[in-house]
Structures are given as structure tokens and as C-alpha cells.
Scaffold this motif. Structure first.
Motif, short mmCIF file in Angstrom:
data_model
loop_
_atom_site.label_atom_id
_atom_site.label_comp_id
_atom_site.label_asym_id
_atom_site.label_seq_id
_atom_site.Cartn_x
_atom_site.Cartn_y
_atom_site.Cartn_z
N LYS A 176 0.83 -1.20 0.00
CA LYS A 176 0.00 0.00 0.00
C LYS A 176 0.87 1.26 0.00
N LYS A 177 1.98 1.17 0.70
CA LYS A 177 2.84 2.34 0.83
C LYS A 177 3.68 2.59 -0.42
N ALA A 178 4.11 1.49 -1.06
CA ALA A 178 5.09 1.62 -2.15
C ALA A 178 4.50 1.57 -3.55
N MET A 179 3.45 0.79 -3.75
CA MET A 179 2.97 0.55 -5.11
C MET A 179 2.32 1.78 -5.75
N THR A 180 2.01 2.78 -4.95
CA THR A 180 1.43 4.01 -5.52
C THR A 180 2.42 4.73 -6.42
N THR A 181 3.71 4.40 -6.30
CA THR A 181 4.72 5.05 -7.12
C THR A 181 4.85 4.40 -8.50
N ILE A 182 4.22 3.24 -8.70
CA ILE A 182 4.37 2.51 -9.96
C ILE A 182 3.17 2.80 -10.86
N LYS A 183 3.43 3.35 -12.01
CA LYS A 183 2.37 3.70 -12.95
C LYS A 183 2.44 2.77 -14.17
N ASN A 184 1.30 2.57 -14.78
CA ASN A 184 1.21 1.81 -16.03
C ASN A 184 1.77 0.39 -15.91
N LEU A 185 1.56 -0.22 -14.76
CA LEU A 185 1.94 -1.63 -14.57
C LEU A 185 0.82 -2.29 -13.79
N SER A 186 0.16 -3.25 -14.41
CA SER A 186 -1.02 -3.88 -13.80
C SER A 186 -0.61 -4.86 -12.70
N SER A 187 -1.63 -5.42 -12.04
CA SER A 187 -1.38 -6.41 -10.99
C SER A 187 -0.65 -7.62 -11.54
N THR A 188 -0.91 -7.96 -12.82
CA THR A 188 -0.23 -9.10 -13.43
C THR A 188 1.28 -8.84 -13.52
N GLY A 189 1.66 -7.66 -13.98
CA GLY A 189 3.08 -7.31 -14.09
C GLY A 189 3.75 -7.23 -12.73
N ILE A 190 3.07 -6.63 -11.75
CA ILE A 190 3.64 -6.51 -10.41
C ILE A 190 3.86 -7.90 -9.81
N TYR A 191 2.90 -8.80 -10.00
CA TYR A 191 3.07 -10.14 -9.45
C TYR A 191 4.19 -10.90 -10.18
N ALA A 192 4.34 -10.67 -11.49
CA ALA A 192 5.43 -11.32 -12.24
C ALA A 192 6.79 -10.91 -11.68
N TYR A 193 6.97 -9.61 -11.43
CA TYR A 193 8.25 -9.15 -10.87
C TYR A 193 8.42 -9.61 -9.42
N THR A 194 7.32 -9.69 -8.68
CA THR A 194 7.38 -10.22 -7.32
C THR A 194 7.90 -11.66 -7.34
N THR A 195 7.41 -12.44 -8.29
CA THR A 195 7.84 -13.83 -8.42
C THR A 195 9.32 -13.91 -8.78
N LEU A 196 9.76 -13.07 -9.71
CA LEU A 196 11.17 -13.06 -10.11
C LEU A 196 12.08 -12.73 -8.93
N ILE A 197 11.73 -11.70 -8.18
CA ILE A 197 12.55 -11.31 -7.01
C ILE A 197 12.55 -12.43 -5.97
N SER A 198 11.43 -13.12 -5.83
CA SER A 198 11.33 -14.20 -4.85
C SER A 198 12.32 -15.33 -5.13
N VAL A 199 12.63 -15.54 -6.41
CA VAL A 199 13.60 -16.59 -6.78
C VAL A 199 14.94 -16.35 -6.08
N PHE A 200 15.37 -15.08 -6.07
CA PHE A 200 16.68 -14.75 -5.51
C PHE A 200 16.69 -14.80 -3.98
N ILE A 201 15.53 -14.92 -3.37
CA ILE A 201 15.44 -15.04 -1.92
C ILE A 201 15.25 -16.50 -1.50
N CYS A 202 14.42 -17.22 -2.25
CA CYS A 202 14.10 -18.61 -1.89
C CYS A 202 15.24 -19.58 -2.20
#
Length: 316
Positions: A176-202
Motif C-alpha cells: 500500500k505504501k510503495a505501489m502508488t509510485t508505480i504507474k502503467n503496470l497492472s497487478s499481473t506485471g507486479i506479481y510477475a516481478y514479485t515472483t522473479l525477485i522471490s527466486v533470488f530469496i528462496c
């Protein structure tokens, strides 16, 4: 069929697919853990398969179903915090799924709104009306009663589920605090990048916490055959990514409160199907406690709908 009726039908279809994929994921995931109890590795498979899925769709030109567009360094920073909490929460949930019955994990996870309320106050300065806070009391009572009498209970499963609640609470609040800064990227795109970043943590966690997984893989391949063993991991990874994708897509079509109600119903469906599928025996106290927790979660979503949270003034 009019436009509103068509939109409603589409939304209901999304919800039905979300539920179906979620139930299939939970059952398949637990089946795998019953013979291959390596939650760090399995969690990594989930996000690696999801990332490959997104990459393939992006490369063949279906960008709207994957990463959509490159992101800036600032946008990466905005996504990284919530994504880290998503990854840690996912691993913690799988640690719980591997240790106890699915029904118990999902009962404990009904406490997630309580963490959201506390973290919203601490991080966002957003106070929560008293009726909303009071609605969480039956959730806590129900979880305590169900956990105390559950035959599969152990502290590893319980604490892991609570860690998942905490990290998913951070994910929700930071989003809620951070995603307001991202424009023109839907929930699908945000979740795709979330998944990619998760790879480097898991993935690194495998080498710290599950070094014996490689010999376990060889054993399972010898027992089941490579096709069956790796096929099960691939299918559960696809189920994980797709059910989350449909959950994000559903959220984009309905209000957060309605989504919360859908989550309550989803937990009822998962708990019921897991008990039937695995033949788990539930004590009367566990049944009653689970019911109270689920009703309390519904009461919470209704209270949120009636009483909107208000920001707490910051002192200079």
C-alpha cells in the motif's frame, strides 16, 4: 446478456478458477510434502516455475500476461520490499504445510488480518476503529481453541504459520505504501516481478537449510521415476503461480473487502476438501474453534466495510 451481467459472470468465473486452482495446489503440495519434506526446495520450485512461465509468455509477445514492460531502478526498489516479504511468507507457509495438517495451517492463517491491523498502525500511522479490532477477538479465540486440540499440532507448524502471517502483513502494508509510485503496470506485471525477485530469496535458502535435498531427490527419482517426480513438482509450481495470478486478477475487479470475504470462503473450501481428501480426524474442539475463527474473519471483513480506518496525525 447486458454489460453488467457479463462483467459479473466474468468475475464469478475468475473466482471459481482461483478457488479450483488453489484447492488443487494445496492438495498436490501436501501430497508432495508427505514423501518429500523439503519446503525450501519446493517453495523455490514454485517461484522458479512461475518466473519461467512469465519469461516464456513475455518472449512470445504475450507481455500483458507476464512482465508487461521493463521497470526502473526506483520501481524495482518499490517492489523489492513487498516481494521479499512475499518470498519469506511463502516459505514459512510451506514449512507449516509440511509440518501439520492443511486445515490447521489455514486456521492459523485466519489471524493474518490482526497482523495487518497492527502493522498499519505502526508503519502507516493508520488507526483502526474499535469495532474492527473487537471483531478480531473471536478469530484469536477460535485459532487458540482449534490449535490446542488439533491432533496434528506441533510448534514448528504453528510458529511457521504465524511467521507467514507476520510477513504477509508486512507485504500488504508495504505494498500500500510503495505501489502508488508505480504507474502503467497492472497487478499481473507486479506479481510477475514479485515472483522473479522471490527466486533470488528462496533459492539460496536451499543451500543453507536443506543440503540433504539432493540425495533425497536421487532417492525419489529412483523410487518414482524422473517423469513422475519432476512432473509433480512442475505441476504444483504452475498451480501456485496460476492461482496467485487469478487471485490478483480477481482483486483488480472487486473491492478489497469483497476479496477478503472471498478469502474466508476459500479457506472454508480448502479446509473441507483437505479433510475429506486426506481423511484427517478433527476433534470436536478443533471443528468448533475453526468455525469460530472463520466466522470471526467474516465479521472482520464486514466491520472493515462499515468502519473505515483513519490516519493517525504524525507529531513533528
Amino acid at each position: 446478456m447486458g454489460p453488467s451481467a457479463a462483467a459479473s459472470a466474468t468475475t464469478l468465473t475468475y473466482i471459481a478458477i482461483w478457488y479450483g486452482l488453489n484447492v488443487a495446489f494445496n492438495l498436490q503440495n501436501k501430497v508432495i510434502f508427505n514423501y518429500f519434506p523439503y519446503p525450501w526446495f519446493v517453495s523455490s520450485v514454485h517461484v522458479v516455475v512461475g518466473t519461467i512461465y512469465c519469461a516464456v509468455f513475455y518472449l512470445i509477445g504475450l507481455k500483458k500476461a507476464s512482465f508487461e514492460r521493463p521497470i526502473t531502478t526506483e520501481e524495482l526498489g518499490a517492489i523489492s520490499g513487498p516481494a521479499a516479504m512475499h518470498a519469506i511468507g511463502h516459505v514459512a507457509a510451506n514449512l507449516s504445510f509440511a509440518a501439520v495438517a492443511i486445515s490447521l495451517t489455514h486456521t492459523v492463517k485466519t489471524l493474518e488480518p490482526a497482523f495487518n491491523v497492527a502493522l498499519s498502525q505502526l508503519i502507516l500511522g493508520q488507526s483502526t476503529p474499535a469495532p474492527v479490532i473487537l471483531s478480531l477477538i473471536p478469530v484469536m479465540v477460535g485459532v487458540a481453541a482449534a490449535s490446542a486440540a488439533d491432533l496434528s499440532f506441533n510448534w514448528t507448524g504453528f510458529i511457521s504459520a504465524m511467521v507467514s502471517n507476520l510477513t504477509f502483513g508486512f507485504r500488504a502494508v508495504w505494498s500500500k505504501k510503495a505501489m502508488t509510485t508505480i504507474k502503467n503496470l497492472s497487478s499481473t506485471g507486479i506479481y510477475a516481478y514479485t515472483t522473479l525477485i522471490s527466486v533470488f530469496i528462496c533459492v539460496p535458502g536451499i543451500f543453507f537449510f536443506e543440503r540433504g535435498v539432493w540425495s533425497a531427490i536421487r532417492t525419489q527419482v529412483a523410487l518414482k521415476g524422473a517423469g513422475q517426480f519432476y512432473g509433480a513438482l512442475l505441476s504444483v509450481g504452475l498451480l501456485y503461480h496460476l492461482y496467485n495470478q487469478f487471485a490478483f486478477n480477481t482483486l483488480s475487479r472487486i473491492s478489497p473487502v469483497s476479496h477478503g470475504v472471498c478469502n474466508v470462503v476459500k479457506r472454508v473450501v480448502i479446509i473441507a476438501t483437505s479433510v475429506l481428501f486426506f481423511g484427517n480426524k478433527l476433534t470436536l474442539q478443533t471443528k468448533v474453534g475453526t468455525g469460530i475463527a472463520l466466522l470471526g474473519t467474516y465479521a472482520y471483513t464486514e466491520a472493515v466495510k462499515r468502519y473505515k480506518a483513519t490516519p493517525t496525525p504524525k507529531l513533528a
